[in-house]
Design a protein around this motif. Sequence first.
Motif, mmCIF file in Angstrom:
data_model
loop_
_atom_site.group_PDB
_atom_site.id
_atom_site.type_symbol
_atom_site.label_atom_id
_atom_site.label_comp_id
_atom_site.label_asym_id
_atom_site.label_seq_id
_atom_site.Cartn_x
_atom_site.Cartn_y
_atom_site.Cartn_z
ATOM 1 N N MET A 196 0.824 -1.215 0.000
ATOM 2 C CA MET A 196 0.000 0.000 0.000
ATOM 3 C C MET A 196 0.857 1.264 0.000
ATOM 4 O O MET A 196 0.519 2.251 -0.657
ATOM 5 N N ARG A 197 1.958 1.241 0.726
ATOM 6 C CA ARG A 197 2.859 2.391 0.723
ATOM 7 C C ARG A 197 3.466 2.581 -0.669
ATOM 8 O O ARG A 197 3.630 3.708 -1.128
ATOM 9 N N ARG A 209 0.663 4.149 -3.002
ATOM 10 C CA ARG A 209 0.420 5.590 -2.858
ATOM 11 C C ARG A 209 1.658 6.401 -3.241
ATOM 12 O O ARG A 209 1.537 7.526 -3.705
ATOM 13 N N ALA A 222 -3.979 1.049 4.962
ATOM 14 C CA ALA A 222 -4.955 0.277 4.182
ATOM 15 C C ALA A 222 -6.254 0.194 4.968
ATOM 16 O O ALA A 222 -6.270 0.340 6.193
ATOM 17 N N ALA A 229 -7.919 8.387 3.393
ATOM 18 C CA ALA A 229 -7.065 7.530 2.567
ATOM 19 C C ALA A 229 -7.253 7.825 1.087
ATOM 20 O O ALA A 229 -8.266 8.386 0.661
ATOM 21 N N GLN A 243 -5.854 2.553 -1.522
ATOM 22 C CA GLN A 243 -5.521 1.889 -0.259
ATOM 23 C C GLN A 243 -6.630 0.941 0.210
ATOM 24 O O GLN A 243 -6.499 0.308 1.257
#
Length: 193
Positions: free
Chosen positions: A10-11, A14, A127, A163, A167
Amino acid sequence: MERQNIRKLMRERRAQLSEIEQLEAAKKINVNIFQHFKNAKIRRVGIYLSNDSEIDTSLIIEELWRKNIKVYLPVLHPFCHGYLLFQRYEKNSPMTSNRYGILEPKLNCSQVCLVEDLDVLCTPLVAFDQQGNRLGMGGGYYDRTLAKYYREQRTKPEIIGLAHDCQHIDQLPIESWDVPLKTIVTPKKCYLW
């Protein structure tokens, strides 16, 4: 998939967003969060400064100030390791970097607001899933700080996860201490459970 692998994925997702995509996301989430607030009487909001490609909160903060709503940022608690305090944040607030390199207001106990005195608390997340489960960075700061709030089933502050849409995943592996959020706002949608 393990929590640590989800965090990494997820990092990366993004971080791949372009500057233009980040700016568009910030504009859209700003509209969605204030649409969500439209009928609420809000005086104090806890929020965070974006870090590590998190959705940009600067437009939300600017709009809160324009509406004369007091803004509070998380500060690492100096005596209770693993907990957060929420301190008033203004345009001229003296800032310092915490041990993670994240900017926070320089501690001034007279400017600290108790969590239960906030009307809204916007939390970062790495997330989230279809049930409102939130996966953070793994430090547990928000979990520990909000544990009493959850245990006592308080209705204030309203806790809102912020978010990017990328995510969102179908299902997160959850732990016994995880408490699902009732509201998560993204640029495309406001999720309510």
